[in-house]
Design a protein around this motif. Structure first.
Motif, PDB file in Angstrom:
ATOM      1  N   GLU A  30      12.278 -23.360 -44.413  1.00 57.54           N
ATOM      2  CA  GLU A  30      11.600 -24.460 -45.083  1.00 57.54           C
ATOM      3  C   GLU A  30      12.017 -24.508 -46.550  1.00 57.54           C
ATOM      4  N   ILE A  31      12.497 -25.670 -46.973  1.00 61.07           N
ATOM      5  CA  ILE A  31      12.899 -25.891 -48.365  1.00 61.07           C
ATOM      6  C   ILE A  31      12.094 -27.058 -48.899  1.00 61.07           C
ATOM      7  N   THR A  32      11.521 -26.917 -50.086  1.00 61.17           N
ATOM      8  CA  THR A  32      10.733 -28.006 -50.632  1.00 61.17           C
ATOM      9  C   THR A  32      11.624 -29.199 -50.955  1.00 61.17           C
ATOM     10  N   GLU A  33      11.000 -30.364 -50.958  1.00 65.42           N
ATOM     11  CA  GLU A  33      11.742 -31.580 -51.263  1.00 65.42           C
ATOM     12  C   GLU A  33      12.380 -31.496 -52.645  1.00 65.42           C
ATOM     13  N   SER A  34      11.649 -30.981 -53.633  1.00 68.26           N
ATOM     14  CA  SER A  34      12.175 -30.904 -54.999  1.00 68.26           C
ATOM     15  C   SER A  34      13.390 -29.982 -55.071  1.00 68.26           C
ATOM     16  N   THR A  35      13.385 -28.896 -54.287  1.00 69.02           N
ATOM     17  CA  THR A  35      14.541 -27.992 -54.244  1.00 69.02           C
ATOM     18  C   THR A  35      15.746 -28.691 -53.636  1.00 69.02           C
ATOM     19  N   ALA A  36      15.528 -29.399 -52.534  1.00 72.34           N
ATOM     20  CA  ALA A  36      16.632 -30.091 -51.858  1.00 72.34           C
ATOM     21  C   ALA A  36      17.223 -31.178 -52.735  1.00 72.34           C
ATOM     22  N   MET A  37      16.380 -31.829 -53.552  1.00 73.29           N
ATOM     23  CA  MET A  37      16.838 -32.947 -54.360  1.00 73.29           C
ATOM     24  C   MET A  37      17.436 -32.509 -55.706  1.00 73.29           C
ATOM     25  N   HIS A  38      17.296 -31.230 -56.042  1.00 71.67           N
ATOM     26  CA  HIS A  38      17.689 -30.782 -57.387  1.00 71.67           C
ATOM     27  C   HIS A  38      19.162 -31.040 -57.661  1.00 71.67           C
ATOM     28  N   HIS A  39      20.011 -30.509 -56.804  1.00 64.31           N
ATOM     29  CA  HIS A  39      21.452 -30.796 -56.864  1.00 64.31           C
ATOM     30  C   HIS A  39      21.833 -31.292 -55.480  1.00 64.31           C
ATOM     31  N   ILE A  40      21.680 -32.576 -55.250  1.00 62.28           N
ATOM     32  CA  ILE A  40      21.718 -33.123 -53.900  1.00 62.28           C
ATOM     33  C   ILE A  40      23.023 -32.833 -53.173  1.00 62.28           C
ATOM     34  N   GLY A  56       7.278 -36.035 -49.991  1.00 65.41           N
ATOM     35  CA  GLY A  56       6.478 -37.066 -50.635  1.00 65.41           C
ATOM     36  C   GLY A  56       6.057 -36.710 -52.042  1.00 65.41           C
ATOM     37  N   THR A  57       6.342 -35.471 -52.472  1.00 67.01           N
ATOM     38  CA  THR A  57       5.953 -35.045 -53.820  1.00 67.01           C
ATOM     39  C   THR A  57       7.079 -35.232 -54.826  1.00 67.01           C
ATOM     40  N   GLY A  58       8.295 -35.473 -54.337  1.00 66.77           N
ATOM     41  CA  GLY A  58       9.434 -35.639 -55.236  1.00 66.77           C
ATOM     42  C   GLY A  58       9.743 -37.093 -55.491  1.00 66.77           C
ATOM     43  N   TYR A  59      11.006 -37.378 -55.770  1.00 74.09           N
ATOM     44  CA  TYR A  59      11.412 -38.746 -56.046  1.00 74.09           C
ATOM     45  C   TYR A  59      12.695 -39.052 -55.277  1.00 74.09           C
ATOM     46  N   SER A  60      12.976 -40.327 -55.098  1.00 70.71           N
ATOM     47  CA  SER A  60      14.156 -40.784 -54.364  1.00 70.71           C
ATOM     48  C   SER A  60      14.183 -40.232 -52.939  1.00 70.71           C
ATOM     49  N   SER A  61      13.011 -39.958 -52.375  1.00 72.61           N
ATOM     50  CA  SER A  61      12.932 -39.328 -51.070  1.00 72.61           C
ATOM     51  C   SER A  61      13.648 -40.133 -49.996  1.00 72.61           C
ATOM     52  N   PHE A  62      13.310 -41.413 -49.894  1.00 74.80           N
ATOM     53  CA  PHE A  62      13.859 -42.226 -48.824  1.00 74.80           C
ATOM     54  C   PHE A  62      15.343 -42.499 -49.034  1.00 74.80           C
ATOM     55  N   LEU A  63      15.771 -42.556 -50.285  1.00 74.16           N
ATOM     56  CA  LEU A  63      17.168 -42.834 -50.583  1.00 74.16           C
ATOM     57  C   LEU A  63      18.080 -41.754 -50.024  1.00 74.16           C
ATOM     58  N   TYR A  64      17.659 -40.491 -50.129  1.00 77.53           N
ATOM     59  CA  TYR A  64      18.518 -39.382 -49.729  1.00 77.53           C
ATOM     60  C   TYR A  64      18.181 -38.806 -48.354  1.00 77.53           C
ATOM     61  N   LEU A  65      17.063 -39.230 -47.794  1.00 79.21           N
ATOM     62  CA  LEU A  65      16.629 -38.640 -46.538  1.00 79.21           C
ATOM     63  C   LEU A  65      17.671 -38.806 -45.437  1.00 79.21           C
ATOM     64  N   LYS A  66      18.333 -39.947 -45.428  1.00 80.47           N
ATOM     65  CA  LYS A  66      19.321 -40.208 -44.379  1.00 80.47           C
ATOM     66  C   LYS A  66      20.529 -39.285 -44.483  1.00 80.47           C
ATOM     67  N   ASP A  67      20.757 -38.713 -45.671  1.00 72.50           N
ATOM     68  CA  ASP A  67      21.933 -37.865 -45.877  1.00 72.50           C
ATOM     69  C   ASP A  67      21.644 -36.380 -45.685  1.00 72.50           C
TER      70      ASP A  67
END
Length: 206
Positions: free
Chosen positions: A77-87, A110-121
């Motif tokens: 399990e990786i938090t959304e903010s960790t995954a989005m840090h250096h996408i 849902g706690t981070g930003y640009s979630s839906f934009l990067y979710l597909k990738d």
């Protein structure tokens, strides 16, 4: 718990502690596999420091080799903010983890930003919706509308959806009606040791 984790991260102890937790999970998976026990995969949280640690892959490969477990029985399990840090680097790391056969879940979604934009990738298997969406959840509320959108989108992308922090029957009923695949929270159970878990399972399926 957050104070404990923050302190462990500031001192760097979170890395050896995280690897200890991974080994404990692998040991338990090995026992259940050898006993032919029916069990859900074991999920282990990775901190941001551990996710970016250069030894992550060698440690995981060593543990999989040492305990000879089926990799799909382990979820990281990786938090959304960790995954989005250096996408870009996150995507490469997640791809390498999945090539090992390990399943990946995005925690606190849902706690981070640009979630839906990067979710597909993001090469992940599961989406865990943050409990913040459930606190004020009522029928026909804005929270319900948001959850419906998240759940339907994730399902369209082929992801398993888990709701965290489920504490009331009303929350469970709404989430189930929206198509949420899995529920997690004190309504369903509190943390227990392995012995109590096995006993509960035996009673449940007796």
């Amino acid at each position: 718990p957050q104070m404990f984790i923050d302190g462990a991260e500031k001192t760097g102890l979170i890395i050896p502690m995280g690897y200890w937790a991974l080994e404990q999970a692998c040991q338990q998976i090995q026992k259940w596999e050898r006993n032919n026990s029916a069990f859900y995969p074991i999920a282990v949280n990775l901190s941001a420091l551990q996710f970016e640690n250069k030894k992550l892959f060698s440690v995981l490969e060593q543990l999989l080799e040492q305990y000879q477990i089926q990799p799909h029985h382990l979820i990281l399990e990786i938090t959304e903010s960790t995954a989005m840090h250096h996408i870009d680097s996150s995507i490469r790391t997640l791809e390498r983890l999945r090539k090992l056969g390990i399943r990946i879940a995005i925690d606190d979604f849902g706690t981070g930003y640009s979630s839906f934009l990067y979710l597909k990738d993001l090469p992940v298997d599961e989406l865990k919706i943050d409990r913040g969406f459930l606190i004020d959840l009522q029928p026909h509320s804005k929270e319900e509308a948001i959850l419906e959108s998240i759940i339907h989108l994730a399902a369209k992308l082929g992801l398993t959806v888990t709701a965290e922090g489920v504490e009331t029957q009303q929350q469970a009923d709404i989430l189930t009606s929206l198509g949420c695949h899995q529920l997690q929270g004190y309504l369903l159970g509190t943390p227990v040791n392995v012995e109590s878990l096995v006993l509960h399972r035996q009673q449940h399926f007796a």
